[in-house]
Design a protein around this motif. Sequence first.
Motif, PDB file in Angstrom:
ATOM      1  N   ALA A   1     -17.021  62.044  -9.606  1.00  9.10           N
ATOM      2  CA  ALA A   1     -18.007  62.566  -8.658  1.00  9.10           C
ATOM      3  C   ALA A   1     -17.792  61.962  -7.274  1.00  9.10           C
ATOM      4  O   ALA A   1     -17.875  62.651  -6.260  1.00  9.10           O
ATOM      5  N   VAL A   2     -17.484  60.679  -7.261  1.00 10.09           N
ATOM      6  CA  VAL A   2     -17.262  60.019  -5.979  1.00 10.09           C
ATOM      7  C   VAL A   2     -16.001  60.566  -5.309  1.00 10.09           C
ATOM      8  O   VAL A   2     -15.982  60.826  -4.113  1.00 10.09           O
ATOM      9  N   GLU A   3     -14.951  60.751  -6.118  1.00  7.88           N
ATOM     10  CA  GLU A   3     -13.701  61.292  -5.581  1.00  7.88           C
ATOM     11  C   GLU A   3     -13.942  62.652  -4.924  1.00  7.88           C
ATOM     12  O   GLU A   3     -13.468  62.931  -3.832  1.00  7.88           O
ATOM     13  N   LEU A   4     -14.692  63.490  -5.626  1.00  8.87           N
ATOM     14  CA  LEU A   4     -14.981  64.817  -5.086  1.00  8.87           C
ATOM     15  C   LEU A   4     -15.805  64.711  -3.813  1.00  8.87           C
ATOM     16  O   LEU A   4     -15.541  65.402  -2.832  1.00  8.87           O
ATOM     17  N   ALA A   5     -16.787  63.824  -3.846  1.00  8.55           N
ATOM     18  CA  ALA A   5     -17.628  63.646  -2.661  1.00  8.55           C
ATOM     19  C   ALA A   5     -16.764  63.257  -1.472  1.00  8.55           C
ATOM     20  O   ALA A   5     -16.956  63.722  -0.353  1.00  8.55           O
TER      21      ALA A   5
ATOM     22  N   LEU B   1     -38.915  67.758  -4.096  1.00 10.55           N
ATOM     23  CA  LEU B   1     -37.471  67.963  -4.262  1.00 10.55           C
ATOM     24  C   LEU B   1     -36.854  68.800  -3.146  1.00 10.55           C
ATOM     25  O   LEU B   1     -35.886  68.383  -2.506  1.00 10.55           O
ATOM     26  N   ILE B   2     -37.427  69.970  -2.893  1.00  9.78           N
ATOM     27  CA  ILE B   2     -36.782  70.881  -1.938  1.00  9.78           C
ATOM     28  C   ILE B   2     -36.863  70.378  -0.496  1.00  9.78           C
ATOM     29  O   ILE B   2     -35.843  70.361   0.190  1.00  9.78           O
ATOM     30  N   PRO B   3     -38.041  69.899  -0.038  1.00  9.88           N
ATOM     31  CA  PRO B   3     -38.032  69.324   1.318  1.00  9.88           C
ATOM     32  C   PRO B   3     -37.067  68.139   1.447  1.00  9.88           C
ATOM     33  O   PRO B   3     -36.413  67.983   2.476  1.00  9.88           O
ATOM     34  N   GLN B   4     -36.947  67.333   0.397  1.00 15.79           N
ATOM     35  CA  GLN B   4     -36.034  66.184   0.451  1.00 15.79           C
ATOM     36  C   GLN B   4     -34.584  66.637   0.576  1.00 15.79           C
ATOM     37  O   GLN B   4     -33.761  65.968   1.175  1.00 15.79           O
ATOM     38  N   LEU B   5     -34.309  67.779  -0.020  1.00 16.83           N
ATOM     39  CA  LEU B   5     -32.942  68.281  -0.052  1.00 16.83           C
ATOM     40  C   LEU B   5     -32.414  68.557   1.352  1.00 16.83           C
ATOM     41  O   LEU B   5     -31.217  68.657   1.575  1.00 16.83           O
ATOM     42  N   GLU B   6     -33.334  68.667   2.293  1.00 14.04           N
ATOM     43  CA  GLU B   6     -32.907  68.890   3.660  1.00 14.04           C
ATOM     44  C   GLU B   6     -32.247  67.636   4.225  1.00 14.04           C
ATOM     45  O   GLU B   6     -31.393  67.719   5.099  1.00 14.04           O
ATOM     46  N   GLN B   7     -32.632  66.484   3.699  1.00 11.30           N
ATOM     47  CA  GLN B   7     -32.152  65.214   4.251  1.00 11.30           C
ATOM     48  C   GLN B   7     -30.900  64.692   3.570  1.00 11.30           C
ATOM     49  O   GLN B   7     -30.139  63.951   4.164  1.00 11.30           O
ATOM     50  N   VAL B   8     -30.745  65.016   2.284  1.00 15.04           N
ATOM     51  CA  VAL B   8     -29.662  64.370   1.530  1.00 15.04           C
ATOM     52  C   VAL B   8     -28.411  65.237   1.515  1.00 15.04           C
ATOM     53  O   VAL B   8     -28.453  66.423   1.852  1.00 15.04           O
ATOM     54  N   ASP B   9     -27.291  64.615   1.162  1.00 10.23           N
ATOM     55  CA  ASP B   9     -26.020  65.325   1.143  1.00 10.23           C
ATOM     56  C   ASP B   9     -25.482  65.510  -0.271  1.00 10.23           C
ATOM     57  O   ASP B   9     -24.716  66.410  -0.543  1.00 10.23           O
ATOM     58  N   ILE B  10     -25.890  64.598  -1.149  1.00 12.37           N
ATOM     59  CA  ILE B  10     -25.405  64.656  -2.523  1.00 12.37           C
ATOM     60  C   ILE B  10     -26.623  64.628  -3.435  1.00 12.37           C
ATOM     61  O   ILE B  10     -27.542  63.843  -3.215  1.00 12.37           O
ATOM     62  N   MET B  11     -26.637  65.504  -4.428  1.00 15.40           N
ATOM     63  CA  MET B  11     -27.766  65.476  -5.362  1.00 15.40           C
ATOM     64  C   MET B  11     -27.216  65.419  -6.778  1.00 15.40           C
ATOM     65  O   MET B  11     -26.351  66.204  -7.152  1.00 15.40           O
TER      66      MET B  11
END
Lengths: 272, 426
Positions: free
Chosen positions: B170-174, B237-247
Amino acid sequence: MGYLLFQLTLLAYILSTAAYMVYFWSQRKEIRTVARWILIGSGLLHTVYLVVRYFEAGHTPLTNHHEAVSFFAWSLTWGYLSFHWRYNVRNFGSFVSPLITILMLIATFSSRQIIQLPPALKSAWLPVHASIAIMANGFLALAFCGGIMYLLQERELKKKRFGLFYTRLPSLDALDNLNNHCLAVGFPLLTLGIITGSIWAKQAWGAYWQWDPKETWSLITWFLYAALLHQRFTVGWRGRRAAIMAIIGFSAAMFTLWGVTYLLGGAHSYVG
Amino acid sequence: MSAEKIMILGVNHKTAPVEIRERLAFPNDPGTPYREIAVIPGCEEFNFLSTCNRVEVLFVSSTPEETERKIRDFLFNKSMSYEEAGKYIYLHQGEAAIQHLFRVGASLDSMIIGEPQILGQLKQAYRDATEQNCTGMILNRLLHKAFSVAKRIRTETEIGSSAVSISYAAVELAKKIFGNLKNKRAMLVGAGEMAELAAQHLVNQGIAGVVVANRTFERAVNLARCFNGKAVSLEELIPQLEQVDIMISSTGSPELILRSSDVKPLMRQRRNRPLFLIDIAVPRDLDPKLNDLANVYLYGIDDLNNVVDINKAERDKEAVRAERIVTEETLKFMLWLGSMEVTPTIVAIREKAEAVRKAELEKTLSGFSNLTDKEKQALEKMTSAMMNKILHHPIVYLKKDDSHKDKKVKLSLVRKLFNLDPDNSS
């Protein structure tokens, strides 16, 4: 003398491209170093050739097809090397060097005959306008290579089939940045190329803009890139869409360079 | 000294679920274990290690079984019976305990084999223990040895660099998507070993922050603490998704928790910054159609497995080499422990002195060619007598009966005086 230099330059570009290809397969660092030095050598040889050509022709060698394409290859080479100075994009050279070689081959098969300029074209604006416009093409070509690399890498990431490119190409983010940086240089040059051309047209033909096919197409190209940059800054266009736009924009630029001359004709056709 | 006095009692990610582990970690007062264990009778030395994935006590006791019982009762705070607690713990004694410690330090017992954090955590735990005067001669040497074993394994094997696993993939892909992970944020939805592991691995790569969302908020808070992150409820969850890059999603939900239509409008707000979604839940949490959105990359558990298979064999080979080093170093430590008895120490002193005597005598005799056998015997006798007289008091001093603690100090001092453990010169 000039011809021999040109042949040598071409040979050096071919060698460098071959080395970059071997590096792409083997990923051995020594080969990349060799490829890079050959490319730098080719670029220097090419510069010498342009200077020699200048003295042979007696005017800036940007008037016939051979000279224009050769200068295009030169801009691409130095554009790439100058970028390399600041950004390290893995295996970028393996995509750029074949394009340089193709341009050089096109230049080889064009007539090398030196043309006496008609009085209308004798102006200080000739070297300024033509070199800026062609250098713009050089950077747009870099963005084009970056766009192709982006699409290849993205395809493997989306399809989850990891083949040749997954390990070899840099991250999507790096490729997207490359696209952005190339356009940040290429687009102002393109704009400047159009403006200087227009000033020169006023001098030579008495009108800033006369809608000949080359002018029209360069404007179309300009609008394509302007749209891409506008969207990037306003709504954050990036990634795949930006890569595709960079490829379309470059196709338009190439049509302006060749398509117009051979298919549509007009005042801008090379004198030859 | 008998190795059976050394014991390790602990829980880790393999033996106990996170609910049990977090109860043992004393998050409110980290000083408690030092105060409480120190007063347990028989416990001569101890070291208390507490990380997200393990809590363990390494101790030396003259009555190991009884001390173990008391420590276990203290750890579980009488919340369950001694026998019930036994289901969640591991207990190693003697050679096995030494081996276990070496494996922990070298990250062979970690969730992500080869992850580098554990060594730092072990060093910190040891530093705390020494500050509280909880360690003595045995543990000082044992822990220093554990650090050097870990270092040796890190330099001699590739265990650290090819820590391949799902989370590694997962890290490699990220990295292939984002390039640098330094200013990226990750969100962990739900809990579970694999998800925590992936989050842990991202933290190791230096991401900017972790957000934990869970159906039970308390759980989210506990997990967030492990990653120095922030907890949110599942509704956010959905409002937070605006801030994060990886879930990373691994809830037990029977339905999808995120649909393509939820994310599509979000991408505009995100200004099309890429979004990397990892779904390791069975059944799935994330809508497979998400992968069709521009700049969204959705990976399921099977996709990650494909990436992992590439160099798993390589890692296994390195782990085998690392285990061999652990075995070798454990044997060496056992030899040293064996020498920490009075008799072997006396033998070693005598041998050392005898070797000196013999060598010097020979050197002297070779200068005299005309000595008679009688004269030679007299010299032999004299040097032996000198040696015995000089060694007499130190040996009597060693043989004198003392308490356990004094004996160890004495042994250590005498062994240092005579330089019997040259590699322990520090």
